[in-house]
Design a protein around this motif. Structure first.
Motif, PDB file in Angstrom:
ATOM      1  N   LYS A   1       0.815  -1.215   0.000  1.00  0.00           N
ATOM      2  CA  LYS A   1       0.000   0.000   0.000  1.00  0.00           C
ATOM      3  C   LYS A   1       0.848   1.264   0.000  1.00  0.00           C
ATOM      4  O   LYS A   1       0.451   2.300  -0.549  1.00  0.00           O
ATOM      5  N   GLU A   2       2.052   1.190   0.592  1.00  0.00           N
ATOM      6  CA  GLU A   2       2.912   2.382   0.661  1.00  0.00           C
ATOM      7  C   GLU A   2       3.422   2.815  -0.712  1.00  0.00           C
ATOM      8  O   GLU A   2       3.930   3.934  -0.874  1.00  0.00           O
ATOM      9  N   PHE A   3       3.291   1.937  -1.712  1.00  0.00           N
ATOM     10  CA  PHE A   3       3.767   2.260  -3.058  1.00  0.00           C
ATOM     11  C   PHE A   3       2.652   2.762  -3.971  1.00  0.00           C
ATOM     12  O   PHE A   3       2.889   3.047  -5.140  1.00  0.00           O
ATOM     13  N   GLN A   4       1.429   2.865  -3.443  1.00  0.00           N
ATOM     14  CA  GLN A   4       0.302   3.317  -4.244  1.00  0.00           C
ATOM     15  C   GLN A   4       0.472   4.765  -4.687  1.00  0.00           C
ATOM     16  O   GLN A   4       0.838   5.628  -3.898  1.00  0.00           O
ATOM     17  N   ASP A   5       0.214   5.016  -5.962  1.00  0.00           N
ATOM     18  CA  ASP A   5       0.285   6.364  -6.524  1.00  0.00           C
ATOM     19  C   ASP A   5      -0.999   6.596  -7.308  1.00  0.00           C
ATOM     20  O   ASP A   5      -1.201   6.023  -8.384  1.00  0.00           O
ATOM     21  N   ASP A   6      -1.881   7.435  -6.761  1.00  0.00           N
ATOM     22  CA  ASP A   6      -3.187   7.654  -7.386  1.00  0.00           C
ATOM     23  C   ASP A   6      -3.087   8.277  -8.775  1.00  0.00           C
ATOM     24  O   ASP A   6      -4.018   8.164  -9.580  1.00  0.00           O
TER      25      ASP A   6
ATOM     26  N   TYR B   1      -2.134   3.455 -14.254  1.00  0.00           N
ATOM     27  CA  TYR B   1      -3.044   2.303 -14.115  1.00  0.00           C
ATOM     28  C   TYR B   1      -3.095   1.682 -12.721  1.00  0.00           C
ATOM     29  O   TYR B   1      -4.025   0.939 -12.409  1.00  0.00           O
ATOM     30  N   SER B   2      -2.133   1.937 -11.844  1.00  0.00           N
ATOM     31  CA  SER B   2      -2.045   1.170 -10.593  1.00  0.00           C
ATOM     32  C   SER B   2      -3.265   1.341  -9.690  1.00  0.00           C
ATOM     33  O   SER B   2      -3.754   0.378  -9.099  1.00  0.00           O
ATOM     34  N   TYR B   3      -3.782   2.560  -9.578  1.00  0.00           N
ATOM     35  CA  TYR B   3      -4.951   2.801  -8.727  1.00  0.00           C
ATOM     36  C   TYR B   3      -6.211   2.212  -9.358  1.00  0.00           C
ATOM     37  O   TYR B   3      -7.032   1.576  -8.685  1.00  0.00           O
ATOM     38  N   ASP B   4      -6.362   2.391 -10.663  1.00  0.00           N
ATOM     39  CA  ASP B   4      -7.553   1.909 -11.375  1.00  0.00           C
ATOM     40  C   ASP B   4      -7.661   0.385 -11.353  1.00  0.00           C
ATOM     41  O   ASP B   4      -8.761  -0.165 -11.305  1.00  0.00           O
ATOM     42  N   LEU B   5      -6.519  -0.301 -11.421  1.00  0.00           N
ATOM     43  CA  LEU B   5      -6.519  -1.765 -11.511  1.00  0.00           C
ATOM     44  C   LEU B   5      -6.314  -2.445 -10.162  1.00  0.00           C
ATOM     45  O   LEU B   5      -6.144  -3.667 -10.108  1.00  0.00           O
TER      46      LEU B   5
ATOM     47  N   LYS C   1      10.182  -3.081  -2.418  1.00  0.00           N
ATOM     48  CA  LYS C   1      10.305  -1.900  -3.273  1.00  0.00           C
ATOM     49  C   LYS C   1      10.625  -2.295  -4.718  1.00  0.00           C
ATOM     50  O   LYS C   1      10.061  -1.742  -5.663  1.00  0.00           O
ATOM     51  N   ALA C   2      11.526  -3.265  -4.877  1.00  0.00           N
ATOM     52  CA  ALA C   2      11.894  -3.714  -6.230  1.00  0.00           C
ATOM     53  C   ALA C   2      10.692  -4.347  -6.932  1.00  0.00           C
ATOM     54  O   ALA C   2      10.479  -4.136  -8.132  1.00  0.00           O
ATOM     55  N   LEU C   3       9.890  -5.115  -6.192  1.00  0.00           N
ATOM     56  CA  LEU C   3       8.693  -5.714  -6.775  1.00  0.00           C
ATOM     57  C   LEU C   3       7.709  -4.637  -7.220  1.00  0.00           C
ATOM     58  O   LEU C   3       7.120  -4.721  -8.307  1.00  0.00           O
ATOM     59  N   ALA C   4       7.550  -3.598  -6.390  1.00  0.00           N
ATOM     60  CA  ALA C   4       6.658  -2.484  -6.756  1.00  0.00           C
ATOM     61  C   ALA C   4       7.134  -1.804  -8.029  1.00  0.00           C
ATOM     62  O   ALA C   4       6.320  -1.412  -8.879  1.00  0.00           O
ATOM     63  N   GLU C   5       8.440  -1.683  -8.202  1.00  0.00           N
ATOM     64  CA  GLU C   5       8.988  -1.066  -9.415  1.00  0.00           C
ATOM     65  C   GLU C   5       8.636  -1.884 -10.658  1.00  0.00           C
ATOM     66  O   GLU C   5       8.360  -1.332 -11.720  1.00  0.00           O
ATOM     67  N   HIS C   6       8.648  -3.194 -10.527  1.00  0.00           N
ATOM     68  CA  HIS C   6       8.266  -4.046 -11.661  1.00  0.00           C
ATOM     69  C   HIS C   6       6.801  -3.834 -12.034  1.00  0.00           C
ATOM     70  O   HIS C   6       6.443  -3.876 -13.212  1.00  0.00           O
ATOM     71  N   PHE C   7       5.957  -3.610 -11.033  1.00  0.00           N
ATOM     72  CA  PHE C   7       4.546  -3.346 -11.290  1.00  0.00           C
ATOM     73  C   PHE C   7       4.331  -1.966 -11.916  1.00  0.00           C
ATOM     74  O   PHE C   7       3.523  -1.809 -12.826  1.00  0.00           O
TER      75      PHE C   7
END
Length: 593
Positions: free
Chosen positions: A105-110, A114-118, A140-146
């Protein structure tokens, strides 16, 4: 799959029980040896015998040997306990759909495309579904891949994920995963270690190096000669050197304290890193280019990364007791022990400090690969998409990976003959879920992962989504204004290159006439910019655009049926325009109208 996890759970449970029993036995023997050592020391003074002196020395050596064995046994026991947790979690995840990992959740960027919408981050999100990382850097690295998938990495990631997900590598993956759980790191740790690595410190001068070696030697010689042979001159030399050595030592205490990284539990933390790195270094059985590239980053120095981290761990552990005056004063007066340690630490920093960040990032990336492989292993029916450079995009039996297989309804869609789809359907018929399924699987493909489909062909491109935007009242921005900004961003990126676009019920914040006209204009803009994707709408008039662009636009729909006074959905994608409506029926059924 579940059977395999159950077998590994049983093996880990048995191993933990055996190690617990072994640790208890070793602990008991240590206690007996400690008591025996005290008894031997008593008889040394009572009998004045060299025999008891020899026995005491042997008992002390045996005691410290058992301390090492006990420490290693407890470490293996902790790893076995983590394996128990890992396998139990996977069983619960597969059988009961219980999500257990960090949700990102700390990596969420509204404002992300696409991350918030999906629903990429948060509770029961795609991130939480896939995540099997345990370090902060891994998460953090996993979030970057997303958030920022790289087109050039798709093929290598597919190959690595496919290799690592094979059952023959499951034990290695779980061993690595269990070891990384022992790395109790934080975001602050990496900031502190980075600051420490960047901090420049002057090495010992040549004269100081000669002094810290020569002074203790001369001190010991003066002590022996002066007090054993009663030479006053050497006694004086001894006293002068003792004071001088202590003065030199005290003048360096502040520097030594400042030279240490400012995090707690240094030895255990770095040892856990070292053990994880060792596992990667020894993983010669993994042949994929991506993995070997990461492994090579640990093996390019004069000594391996694991050896370097182990050396750093010992040096910092040795410096930790410099503040214990009862130990450090006599130790440094006669040997300059901590000054030698400090000198070695400075030498270590000069050679290896610049590589620490790279070593830690390798662990993080392997954690990511482990998560990807676990996702693939848990979903053997998912397919790795074939890639092309001809803008061909199709999914056969596509479904949303977060919907359990028993409940999932799959649909087939292709954008080969028509680039863009106008999707209609009544409320709750499945339009938004289908859009999210398309978006999520397109993202999985871009990340080098298998997709929730029987077969897929993908042209890698940017993913742009406008489905659910937040109303930023604190910024004085309405939902409508946020949506307009998102659409502007989508258009700007489409002007640079074709993208995969998903739009859901546009311009909700304006009147119906304005909304319809705006939707028409947006679709025509998408056509002009050669976008590929889907727009979902309740406005059936919009579907008439397919007559104007018959080779580009196609109409598809989700239908609902009223059977025996009940509303039914089959969530199956159909050709054409939606014919049925359910809003009035639902309101009548609920007594609203």
């Amino acid at each position: 799959m579940i059977t395999t996890y159950q077998q590994l759970l049983e093996q880990a449970t048995l191993s933990e029980q055996q190690l617990a029993k072994k640790a208890h036995i070793i602990g008991t023997i240590r206690l007996i040896i400690a008591l025996s050592t005290l008894a031997a020391i008593y008889f040394i003074f009572k009998e004045n015998s060299w025999v008891f002196g020899t026995i005491t020395l042997l008992l002390i050596i045996l005691f410290f040997y058992l301390v090492t064995i006990h420490k290693n046994t407890n470490l293996l026991r902790k790893i076995a306990q983590q394996k128990i947790t890992i396998n139990q979690n996977e069983i619960n995840f597969l059988q009961k759909n219980q999500f257990f990992s960090a949700n990102g959740k700390e990596f969420q960027d509204d404002s992300h495309p696409y991350s918030y919408d999906l629903d990429i981050f948060g509770t029961h999100s795609l991130y939480q579904y896939i995540n099997r990382t345990h370090t902060f850097l891994g998460r953090k690295a996993l979030a970057e891949h997303f958030l920022h998938p790289e087109v050039s990495e798709i093929a290598p990631l597919q190959a690595t994920t496919e290799e690592l997900s094979q059952e023959e590598h499951l034990r290695w993956r779980q061993e690595f995963m269990a070891t990384t759980t022992l790395i109790e790191d934080t975001k602050d740790f990496y900031q502190q270690i980075k600051q420490w690595a960047m901090k420049k410190e002057k090495p010992f001068s040549h004269l100081l190096q000669i002094f810290v070696w020569g002074a203790p030697l001369l001190l010991i010689i003066s002590l022996i000669v002066g007090y054993m042979f009663e030479y006053e001159f050497f006694k004086t030399i001894f006293k002068i050197l003792a004071v001088t050595n202590l003065f030199i030592f005290f003048s360096f205490i502040g520097k030594m304290q400042k030279s240490k990284p400012g995090f707690e539990n240094t030895y255990h933390l770095l040892y856990a890193f070292k053990r994880s790195i060792t596992q990667i270094e020894k993983a010669t059985h993994l042949r994929s280019v991506q993995f070997q590239r990461l492994r090579a980053q640990l093996l390019t120095r004069s000594q391996s990364a694991s050896q370097s981290i182990s050396q750093l761990s010992r040096l910092l552990d040795d410096l930790d007791n410099v503040g214990n005056i009862l130990v450090s004063i006599p130790l440094n007066c006669f040997t300059f022990y901590h000054l030698h340690t400090y000198r070695k630490l400075l030498a270590w920093k000069r050679i290896y400090a610049e590589h620490i960040a790279s070593w830690f990032s390798v662990i993080a990336e392997v954690e990511v690969l482990n998560s990807f492989a676990n996702f693939s292993y848990n979903n053997p029916s998912f397919a790795f998409p074939s890639l092309n450079d001809k803008q061909i995009l199709s999914f056969e039996s596509l479904g949303h990976p977060l919907i359990p297989a028993k409940e999932r309804v799959s649909n087939t869609i292709s954008f080969t003959s028509h680039r863009f789809v106008i999707l209609t359907g009544s409320n709750m018929s499945g339009k938004s879920t289908f859009l999210r399924a398309l978006g999520v699987n397109m993202l999985l493909a871009m990340m080098g992962l298998p997709v929730c489909a029987k077969k897929a062909t993908v042209y890698p491109m940017k993913l742009l989504v406008s489905m659910r935007l937040s109303d930023s009242l604190n910024d004085g921005k309405s939902y409508f204004f946020a949506e307009i900004n998102r659409l502007r961003s989508i258009i700007e990126q489409l002007e640079e290159a074709p993208c995969f676009v998903l739009l859901d019920e546009l311009l909700r914040g304006t009147n119906s006439e304005d909304k319809q006209l705006g939707t028409f204009r947006i679709i025509e803009k998408m056509v002009a910019l050669k976008a590929i994707g889907v727009i979902a709408t309740h406005d059936l008039e919009v579907c008439s655009l397919s007559n104007k662009y018959p080779d580009i636009l196609q109409n598809k729909c989700f239908e609902s049926q009223i059977i025996a006074g009940e509303l039914h959905f089959d969530y199956t994608l159909k050709e054409g325009i939606c014919q049925n409506k359910n809003a009035t029926f639902l309101m009548e059924k609920m007594g609203i109208i």
